[in-house]
Design a protein around this motif. Structure first.
Motif, short mmCIF file in Angstrom:
data_model
loop_
_atom_site.label_atom_id
_atom_site.label_comp_id
_atom_site.label_asym_id
_atom_site.label_seq_id
_atom_site.Cartn_x
_atom_site.Cartn_y
_atom_site.Cartn_z
N SER A 100 6.31 -11.75 0.29
CA SER A 100 6.06 -10.62 1.18
C SER A 100 7.34 -9.81 1.33
N ALA A 141 7.25 -2.82 4.40
CA ALA A 141 7.47 -1.41 4.10
C ALA A 141 8.58 -0.92 5.03
N LYS A 177 7.16 -3.40 -8.37
CA LYS A 177 7.29 -1.95 -8.48
C LYS A 177 7.68 -1.39 -7.11
N VAL A 194 7.96 1.75 -4.77
CA VAL A 194 7.37 3.08 -4.63
C VAL A 194 8.05 3.80 -3.46
N GLU A 220 8.87 6.10 -8.58
CA GLU A 220 8.67 4.67 -8.75
C GLU A 220 9.78 4.08 -9.61
N THR A 238 10.54 0.23 -11.62
CA THR A 238 9.99 -1.07 -11.97
C THR A 238 11.12 -2.09 -12.12
N ARG A 253 8.23 1.01 -0.39
CA ARG A 253 7.46 -0.23 -0.31
C ARG A 253 7.46 -0.90 -1.68
N GLU A 277 5.31 -3.07 -4.46
CA GLU A 277 3.96 -3.38 -4.91
C GLU A 277 4.03 -4.50 -5.96
N ASN A 278 2.87 -5.07 -6.25
CA ASN A 278 2.73 -6.18 -7.22
C ASN A 278 3.42 -7.45 -6.75
#
Length: 200
Positions: A33, A36, A67, A69, A82, A84, A24, A26-27
């Motif tokens: 959008s 996942a 990020k 994950v 993770e 980045t 998924r 994040e941030n």
């Protein structure tokens, strides 16, 4: 804005681990959008859509970077990794806007389903539009792909895509992305994410 770009996630498997890996983003800034999804057991990668709404603002300079994950269950423990990336930016739509008639399609193992893809040409562009489908689960494929691939001709605004699931495909829900390509400039114009439901 109003389109998506493909995000491909590749896993390096070690110590004979062969199970599914859930991923998924994040941030995500406001107006962005991404679904996942998961890398299937036995597979190395998957592709999903990062979508920006038509009115998505440019993220501020202090917005944290994206990020990724990834989570897997290994030896009865949840293992998390993770990665980045960068802060996303937005651009004007360009010469094409791509959409699909459905955001969910259902298929049964051993059968076919259809998905209608539409393109809106802009800025005087009148050429043909090749289509790509990325992120389909293992065992699900596009049928009736011609020598030149899947094309929306110069005189058309839409094209029906046929998907087929092999009889051994297991029930699941898995997002995928449809891309239109602007020949000449070779730019990609993705539709919003489509969820494929494989049902018994």
């Amino acid at each position: 804005r109003g389109g998506s770009v493909p995000m491909t996630v590749t896993a390096s498997r070690i110590d004979d681990f062969d199970g599914p890996i859930h991923v998924r983003l994040e941030n995500l800034p406001p107006g962005f959008s991404a679904p996942a999804t998961f890398i299937e057991a036995g597979q190395q990668s998957t592709t999903f859509a990062l979508y920006a709404e038509a009115n998505a603002p440019t993220p501020p300079a202090d917005h944290p970077p994206l990020k990724l994950v990834a989570t897997a269950r290994i030896h009865e423990q949840d293992v998390v990794r993770e990665a980045t990336g960068d802060r996303p930016s937005v651009q004007d739509p360009g010469d094409l806007i791509t959409s699909t008639a459905q955001n969910v399609v259902t298929i049964r193992p051993g059968q076919e389903t259809r998905l209608l893809v539409r393109v809106e040409r802009r800025n005087g562009f009148t050429g043909r539009v090749p289509l790509d489908v990325l992120g389909l689960p293992h065992g699900v494929r596009v049928l009736h792909v011609g020598l030149n691939g899947i094309l929306i001709t110069e005189r058309d605004q839409e094209r029906e895509i046929f998907l087929y699931a092999e009889p051994w495909v297991q029930p699941m829900e898995h997002p995928f992305i449809v891309l239109a390509r602007r020949e000449g400039k070779n730019t990609e114009h993705g539709a919003p994410s489509v969820l494929l439901k494989v049902e018994k």
